[in-house]
Design a protein around this motif. Structure first.
Motif, PDB file in Angstrom:
ATOM      1  N   ILE A  27      45.778  41.598  27.585  1.00  0.00           N
ATOM      2  CA  ILE A  27      43.646  42.611  27.876  1.00  0.00           C
ATOM      3  C   ILE A  27      43.228  41.235  28.241  1.00  0.00           C
ATOM      4  N   ALA A  28      42.593  41.118  29.211  1.00  0.00           N
ATOM      5  CA  ALA A  28      41.682  39.972  28.795  1.00  0.00           C
ATOM      6  C   ALA A  28      40.050  40.069  28.730  1.00  0.00           C
ATOM      7  N   PRO A  29      39.557  39.867  28.846  1.00  0.00           N
ATOM      8  CA  PRO A  29      37.593  39.862  28.200  1.00  0.00           C
ATOM      9  C   PRO A  29      37.528  38.949  29.912  1.00  0.00           C
ATOM     10  N   LEU A  30      36.297  39.652  30.597  1.00  0.00           N
ATOM     11  CA  LEU A  30      35.719  39.215  32.189  1.00  0.00           C
ATOM     12  C   LEU A  30      34.695  38.790  31.314  1.00  0.00           C
ATOM     13  N   SER A  31      34.583  36.754  31.866  1.00  0.00           N
ATOM     14  CA  SER A  31      33.381  36.473  31.880  1.00  0.00           C
ATOM     15  C   SER A  31      32.228  37.377  33.406  1.00  0.00           C
TER      16      SER A  31
ATOM     17  N   ALA B 112      33.785  48.925  34.299  1.00  0.00           N
ATOM     18  CA  ALA B 112      33.333  49.499  32.325  1.00  0.00           C
ATOM     19  C   ALA B 112      33.363  49.040  31.318  1.00  0.00           C
ATOM     20  N   LEU B 113      34.709  48.519  30.972  1.00  0.00           N
ATOM     21  CA  LEU B 113      34.932  47.945  29.667  1.00  0.00           C
ATOM     22  C   LEU B 113      34.937  46.535  29.708  1.00  0.00           C
ATOM     23  N   GLY B 114      34.730  46.304  30.689  1.00  0.00           N
ATOM     24  CA  GLY B 114      34.680  43.934  30.554  1.00  0.00           C
ATOM     25  C   GLY B 114      36.333  43.520  30.545  1.00  0.00           C
ATOM     26  N   ARG B 115      37.051  44.042  30.445  1.00  0.00           N
ATOM     27  CA  ARG B 115      38.385  43.863  30.363  1.00  0.00           C
ATOM     28  C   ARG B 115      39.242  44.238  31.489  1.00  0.00           C
ATOM     29  N   THR B 116      39.975  43.315  31.808  1.00  0.00           N
ATOM     30  CA  THR B 116      41.277  43.845  32.401  1.00  0.00           C
ATOM     31  C   THR B 116      42.733  43.967  31.912  1.00  0.00           C
ATOM     32  N   TRP B 117      44.156  44.416  32.353  1.00  0.00           N
ATOM     33  CA  TRP B 117      44.837  44.179  31.829  1.00  0.00           C
ATOM     34  C   TRP B 117      45.867  43.342  32.543  1.00  0.00           C
ATOM     35  N   LEU B 118      45.713  41.950  32.274  1.00  0.00           N
ATOM     36  CA  LEU B 118      46.478  41.054  33.698  1.00  0.00           C
ATOM     37  C   LEU B 118      48.463  40.912  32.881  1.00  0.00           C
ATOM     38  N   ARG B 119      48.830  40.820  33.841  1.00  0.00           N
ATOM     39  CA  ARG B 119      50.438  40.142  33.960  1.00  0.00           C
ATOM     40  C   ARG B 119      50.518  38.560  33.536  1.00  0.00           C
ATOM     41  N   VAL B 120      50.765  38.043  32.668  1.00  0.00           N
ATOM     42  CA  VAL B 120      50.246  36.809  32.806  1.00  0.00           C
ATOM     43  C   VAL B 120      51.693  35.542  34.176  1.00  0.00           C
ATOM     44  N   PRO B 121      50.986  35.202  34.906  1.00  0.00           N
ATOM     45  CA  PRO B 121      51.551  34.467  35.820  1.00  0.00           C
ATOM     46  C   PRO B 121      52.480  33.420  36.001  1.00  0.00           C
TER      47      PRO B 121
END
Ligand code: SF4
Lengths: 460, 164
Positions: free
Chosen positions: A26-30, A148-157
């Protein structure tokens, strides 16, 4: 555990635990980037989520660039809704029609902090890797959730390492370099992956945007340049990092490259494509719409008029690029040569506004996509290449190697131009003859595994 | 039992729903009726809730358009089993609550029109020619799918599921 790639390093840092390719974070976004062509769907997504307000107004950047200024009343209405939304939210970083392409502004205005994660509602959000950020493009629901959240889910590539060595010769650019890489990797060879560029950190920012942005054309999730001037010392991949693939390109031996319609990965050296007649030249886009690109075109033109059978559309990537090109006289030179200068933004790149292609027309574009129908009629075809080649095409009406034009004396130059124009033949013949040539060229190329797809993660 | 719809490699989202039938062109209540209208004209008329799409490599490549998987969801498909998925399509499906499962052997075992049954809990697709193994989904994706998609999940829980 081997050390991290740049993607693993960034995603470990932002998520607060040591992760490697394949892990979920779960990555916080800048930042979150949103543009005009998806705003309705994004607003609907936020409504469904029951969230009216974005999580942090100072971290959201909004652009009106994809169909700007509005070409139809329907688009104009959607822009109006967008402006009201921006005002209601209190978002300061709003760039209205004429300010430029989202990605150019995101990088040039310093919104892309190195080592952070940014998502955008556009497939070329990979461009933020030009500054050392992990930028990824996403669909409307993802962007609504991110807002809405300032975060997203990501699969580490996983990562693919691309190393550049040597210096390109005069008339050869980083556009040629990245097209060489796409030729190698193919349109889905970097699917899910992060393309990590080595040996490119010292390049001008514009060249780095060209590289990072075009990783989208290989299906990549992100493309990041190692060792950019913006990047802090810690932002380096480990020497023992694991890559799924490594590609190196010797810039000194590189020829100008051309992508043959309708695939970005059907790439040949310019010499094999020389003589193909063209009707329209587009110099612009987030890939090649900067003052440096316009200067390269002006350098080729040498104060001559373009071929009367060709239209040249120049669209600066941003207001800053536009003003710089005005200030140093470059735009004046292009206009005097017969160019149409359009509103800073995406222009005809995606076929919505600003000089779209008619059926059977053949275009030479400095942008990044040549799919069927990308710039207007589905019957038009699009070659891709560098600003140098684009200017030669505008001047002569045919594709040709730009290097002899740069080296020639004035007399040789005019003789060369006259010869190429004469060889092009009659007006109206461009499309049919180009079609034959591109079929011949394609026949000599190794077949790609995938069928011709109509768009890799194309905005729509 | 459910019907299997077999597709090849590199199925792009333009074939799922061509751009000219986007929701903003034909309306929110209609666009799914154009699912595969060029590639498989029988699909939208005969697909039943629970049916399973089976494909090869790079399933869902092409445009990022979310309305392509949204159209499949409207038809109530039970899931998609493919050798591999294109990145944005995979995300869009998880977010919309459509089970997307990787399987190395499903495409080779299944014939179009087969009666199959998708058992996500046990990680198998039962086919007339034997069972295809499904790669287990991450717990994170399972929780989002169980809720019916990321919007439903977030409405209920207010935040993403924990990543483990
Ligand atoms: S690729 Fe073209 S349409 Fe997309 S952001 Fe860049 S300039 Fe705009």
């Amino acid at each position: 555990m081997p050390g991290p790639t740049l993607a693993e390093l960034i995603l470990s840092r932002v998520s607060g635990r040591e992760v490697r390719a394949g892990d979920l974070v779960i990555a916080p976004l800048s930042r979150v980037m949103v543009h005009d062509s998806v705003i309705d769907a994004v607003m609907a997504g936020m409504k469904q989520l029951g969230k009216e307000k974005v999580w942090d107004t100072s971290r959201v950047c909004v652009f009106v660039d994809h169909a700007a200024p509005a070409p139809t009343p329907v688009v104009a209405d959607s822009h109006r809704v967008l402006r009201e939304w921006v005002r209601g939210q209190g978002i300061a970083a709003f760039y209205d029609a004429g300010e430029g392409v989202c990605h150019q502004i995101m990088v040039e205005e310093g919104y892309c902090e190195p080592g952070t994660v940014i998502v955008g509602s556009d497939s070329h959000s990979n461009s933020y890797g030009a500054a050392g950020a992990f930028g990824a493009g996403m669909g409307a629901t993802d962007i609504a959730v991110a807002l809405a959240l300032g975060r997203t889910w990501l699969r580490v590539p996983e990562s693919i390492k691309v190393t550049f060595g040597g210096k390109p010769r005069r008339g050869v650019t980083m556009k040629d370099a990245i097209m060489r890489v796409v030729r190698e990797i193919g349109t889905d060879g970097a699917r899910y992956a992060c393309v990590e560029f080595h040996g490119a950190g010292d390049l001008p920012q514009g060249d780095r945007i060209t590289l990072a942005g075009m990783t989208t054309e290989m299906g990549a999730k992100a493309g990041i340049v190692v060792g950019t001037p913006e990047a802090p010392e810690w932002l380096r991949p480990a020497p023992d990092a694991v890559y799924v693939r490594e590609v190196s390109v010797d810039l000194a031996a590189l020829e100008p490259q051309i992508a043959i319609p309708p695939r970005v990965d059907q790439v040949s050296d310019v010499s094999e494509a020389s003589g193909i007649p063209i009707d329209v030249v587009f110099l612009g886009s987030c890939t090649n719409g900067r003052v440096a690109d316009m200067r390269q075109a002006a350098e080729i033109l040498r104060g001559r008029r373009i071929d009367p059978r060709v239209r040249l559309e120049v669209v600066p990537a941003s207001r800053r690029q536009f003003e710089d090109a005005m200030a140093d006289g470059t735009l004046g030179k292009l206009s005097a040569a017969g160019a149409v200068v359009g509103t800073s933004g995406c222009g005809p790149c995606l076929g919505r506004t600003g000089g779209v292609l008619a059926g059977d027309e053949v275009c030479f574009s400095t942008a990044n996509r040549n799919y069927m129908g990308r710039m207007g009629s589905a019957k038009a075809s699009i070659y891709l290449g560098s600003p140098y080649v684009a200017a030669v095409v505008a001047l002569t009406g045919v594709i040709d190697d730009p290097r002899p034009y740069l080296e020639a004396s004035d007399a040789q130059f005019d003789a060369l131009v006259a010869q190429r124009r004469a060889e092009r033949g009659e007006r109206g013949a461009a499309s049919a003859r180009s079609g034959d040539r591109s079929r011949q060229l394609l026949a000599t190329m190794p077949a790609r595994s995938a069928p011709f797809v109509t768009g890799i993660e194309q905005e729509d | 039992m459910a019907r299997a719809w077999l597709f090849g490699d590199d199925l792009d989202t333009d074939q799922m729903v061509p751009g000219r039938y986007a929701p903003f062109m034909v309306g929110q209540d209609k666009f799914h009726t154009y699912a595969f209208c060029d590639a498989r004209p029988d699909f939208a008329k005969t697909v039943k809730p629970g049916d399973v799409l089976v494909g090869g490599e790079n399933f869902g490549c092409g445009s990022s358009r979310e309305y392509a998987p949204a159209a499949l969801k409207k038809h109530g498909i039970g899931g998609i089993v493919a050798k591999s998925f294109a990145r944005i399509f995979f995300r869009n499906c998880v977010n919309l609550g459509i089970p997307v499962l990787e399987s190395g052997d499903a495409a080779a075992l299944v014939r179009d029109g087969d009666d199959v049954s998708l058992d996500i809990a046990h990680g198998v697709l039962h086919t007339p020619r034997g069972d295809a193994t499904l790669r287990p989904l991450a717990p994170f994706a399972r929780e989002i799918l169980a809720a019916g998609g990321v919007v439903a999940y977030l409405r209920e829980h207010g935040d993403f599921p924990a990543v483990r």
